[in-house]
Design a protein around this motif. Structure first.
Motif, PDB file in Angstrom:
ATOM      1  N   PHE A  58       8.337  -1.059  -6.477  1.00 57.92           N
ATOM      2  CA  PHE A  58       6.956  -2.081  -6.188  1.00 57.92           C
ATOM      3  C   PHE A  58       6.744  -1.615  -4.533  1.00 57.92           C
ATOM      4  O   PHE A  58       5.624  -1.215  -4.333  1.00 57.92           O
ATOM      5  CB  PHE A  58       7.576  -3.247  -6.132  1.00 57.92           C
ATOM      6  CG  PHE A  58       7.292  -4.028  -7.315  1.00 57.92           C
ATOM      7  CD1 PHE A  58       6.008  -4.648  -7.582  1.00 57.92           C
ATOM      8  CD2 PHE A  58       8.216  -4.068  -8.441  1.00 57.92           C
ATOM      9  CE1 PHE A  58       5.793  -5.425  -8.880  1.00 57.92           C
ATOM     10  CE2 PHE A  58       7.893  -4.389  -9.714  1.00 57.92           C
ATOM     11  CZ  PHE A  58       6.907  -5.035  -9.861  1.00 57.92           C
ATOM     12  N   ALA A  59       7.823  -1.291  -3.838  1.00 56.88           N
ATOM     13  CA  ALA A  59       7.513  -0.887  -2.324  1.00 56.88           C
ATOM     14  C   ALA A  59       6.857   0.408  -2.434  1.00 56.88           C
ATOM     15  O   ALA A  59       5.654   0.548  -1.437  1.00 56.88           O
ATOM     16  CB  ALA A  59       8.784  -0.855  -1.641  1.00 56.88           C
ATOM     17  N   SER A  60       7.406   1.362  -3.145  1.00 60.35           N
ATOM     18  CA  SER A  60       6.623   2.655  -3.001  1.00 60.35           C
ATOM     19  C   SER A  60       5.336   2.677  -3.593  1.00 60.35           C
ATOM     20  O   SER A  60       4.466   3.371  -3.040  1.00 60.35           O
ATOM     21  CB  SER A  60       7.579   3.831  -3.627  1.00 60.35           C
ATOM     22  OG  SER A  60       7.746   3.232  -5.036  1.00 60.35           O
ATOM     23  N   THR A  61       4.870   1.980  -4.601  1.00 57.59           N
ATOM     24  CA  THR A  61       3.603   1.761  -5.385  1.00 57.59           C
ATOM     25  C   THR A  61       2.619   1.256  -4.380  1.00 57.59           C
ATOM     26  O   THR A  61       1.723   1.548  -4.324  1.00 57.59           O
ATOM     27  CB  THR A  61       3.878   1.267  -6.817  1.00 57.59           C
ATOM     28  OG1 THR A  61       4.848   2.001  -7.398  1.00 57.59           O
ATOM     29  CG2 THR A  61       2.632   0.878  -7.537  1.00 57.59           C
ATOM     30  N   PHE A  62       3.130   0.149  -3.821  1.00 53.54           N
ATOM     31  CA  PHE A  62       2.237  -0.653  -3.043  1.00 53.54           C
ATOM     32  C   PHE A  62       1.886   0.240  -1.822  1.00 53.54           C
ATOM     33  O   PHE A  62       0.628   0.277  -1.532  1.00 53.54           O
ATOM     34  CB  PHE A  62       3.069  -2.039  -2.605  1.00 53.54           C
ATOM     35  CG  PHE A  62       1.720  -2.726  -1.883  1.00 53.54           C
ATOM     36  CD1 PHE A  62       1.431  -3.826  -2.592  1.00 53.54           C
ATOM     37  CD2 PHE A  62       1.810  -2.962  -0.629  1.00 53.54           C
ATOM     38  CE1 PHE A  62       0.444  -4.794  -2.049  1.00 53.54           C
ATOM     39  CE2 PHE A  62       0.754  -3.820   0.025  1.00 53.54           C
ATOM     40  CZ  PHE A  62       0.033  -4.550  -0.654  1.00 53.54           C
ATOM     41  N   THR A  63       3.047   0.903  -1.084  1.00 52.53           N
ATOM     42  CA  THR A  63       2.585   1.520  -0.111  1.00 52.53           C
ATOM     43  C   THR A  63       1.681   2.825  -0.222  1.00 52.53           C
ATOM     44  O   THR A  63       0.429   2.818   0.463  1.00 52.53           O
ATOM     45  CB  THR A  63       4.040   2.183   0.600  1.00 52.53           C
ATOM     46  OG1 THR A  63       4.830   1.116   0.917  1.00 52.53           O
ATOM     47  CG2 THR A  63       3.721   3.166   1.871  1.00 52.53           C
ATOM     48  N   ALA A  64       2.045   3.328  -1.344  1.00 52.53           N
ATOM     49  CA  ALA A  64       0.898   4.465  -1.943  1.00 52.53           C
ATOM     50  C   ALA A  64      -0.514   4.086  -1.972  1.00 52.53           C
ATOM     51  O   ALA A  64      -1.317   4.856  -1.585  1.00 52.53           O
ATOM     52  CB  ALA A  64       1.474   5.311  -2.992  1.00 52.53           C
ATOM     53  N   GLN A  65      -0.638   3.083  -2.829  1.00 47.02           N
ATOM     54  CA  GLN A  65      -1.797   2.479  -2.931  1.00 47.02           C
ATOM     55  C   GLN A  65      -2.616   2.060  -1.665  1.00 47.02           C
ATOM     56  O   GLN A  65      -3.791   2.166  -1.572  1.00 47.02           O
ATOM     57  CB  GLN A  65      -1.876   1.187  -4.004  1.00 47.02           C
ATOM     58  CG  GLN A  65      -1.627   1.764  -5.629  1.00 47.02           C
ATOM     59  CD  GLN A  65      -2.480   2.614  -6.204  1.00 47.02           C
ATOM     60  OE1 GLN A  65      -3.547   2.565  -5.944  1.00 47.02           O
ATOM     61  NE2 GLN A  65      -1.939   3.415  -7.048  1.00 47.02           N
TER      62      GLN A  65
END
Length: 276
Positions: free
Chosen positions: A100-107
């Motif tokens: 979740f943290a990496s996906t949100f940061t990337a988006q």
């Protein structure tokens, strides 16, 4: 795969498995966002561009992860609730939180130019988000969690609106504004805004005051009723086929952005349509 004499180090890996048949809330927070927002000159007390960017990134997370039933965001945080039947990564906490943290940061980084077209990201000051996972046994605790976050949104936004109005409109220094607000309650802050600056806080943009709720519009037959969800629906009562069918409905459903009161009863009357 061939084994090697070094493979023993895998035995040191420890997986924290989250309890079954509980709602999982993944809460993300901006890392060092006070410094980040200052670096990019976010507007005070609210920068609508930044809040809309947070909402857009959260919607993308929901599109990529159908296990998310709904989400709530305010300021630099977002909370995602996963259904009780969620088996993503076999409910391994570290995998869930890091995804979740990496996906949100990337988006967030990918969508940044859409909301800040004249302000390119500085490689020395990139946005990032950390996260945590919390388990709740029933819909009552999930509801109270979102109510808590919305109450926090109201408290913080009323303070920030009062503080920055004193500074930007009233000409106070930040120190003097802080002293003027110290120990004041909500009514006194409202009175200050209205009597000194003619501002009715209730007329401020609702997204600033209420935050943003994202839910999937799965339709009238999308899920069980709220009472069934909380009282009689155990994971064991649903077949794998049923769970997969509901996940496919969530994947295809429109993501609806709401700026509403989540503390009162009205929003939760039909909660079973979006959370199960």
């Amino acid at each position: 795969m061939a084994k090697s004499r070094f493979e023993y180090v895998r035995t040191y890996e420890q997986d924290a498995i989250l309890l079954p048949n509980t709602y999982i809330v993944i809460r993300l927070d901006g890392r060092g966002f006070h410094r980040f927002s200052t670096h990019y000159n976010f507007r005070k007390p609210n920068d609508k561009r930044a809040l809309c960017l947070m909402n857009a990134a959260a919607k993308q997370v929901m599109r990529h992860i159908p296990d998310v039933a709904g989400a709530y965001g305010q300021s630099d945080e977002y909370s995602f609730v996963l259904s009780r039947e969620c088996t993503m990564f076999d409910r391994r906490e570290a995998k869930l939180v890091s995804t979740f943290a990496s996906t949100f940061t990337a988006q967030y980084q990918f969508l940044w130019p859409e909301y800040f077209p004249d302000t390119p990201l500085d490689g020395n000051m990139l946005p990032s988000f950390d996260g945590r996972a919390v388990l709740y046994p029933s819909l009552r605790e999930v509801r109270d969690y979102f109510s808590w976050r919305q109450a926090d949104c109201h408290i913080n936004n009323l303070y920030n609106t009062s503080f920055w109005t004193l500074v930007l409109t009233g000409g106070s220094s930040e120190h003097d504004a802080e002293q003027a607000l110290m120990g004041t309650n909500s009514g006194e802050k409202n009175e200050l805004l209205f009597s000194r600056f003619g501002i009715n806080y209730n007329n401020e943009e609702i997204m600033y005051r209420k935050g943003t709720m994202l839910i999937r519009d799965v339709g009238a037959g999308g899920s069980a009723s709220a009472s069934e969800t909380t009282e009689s629906k155990d994971v064991g009562e649903k077949s794998k086929r049923q769970v997969e069918r509901e996940k496919n409905k969530r994947r295809k459903a429109e993501i609806v952005e709401l700026h509403v009161d989540v503390i009162g009863d009205e929003f939760w009357t039909d909660a079973g349509r979006w959370i199960s």
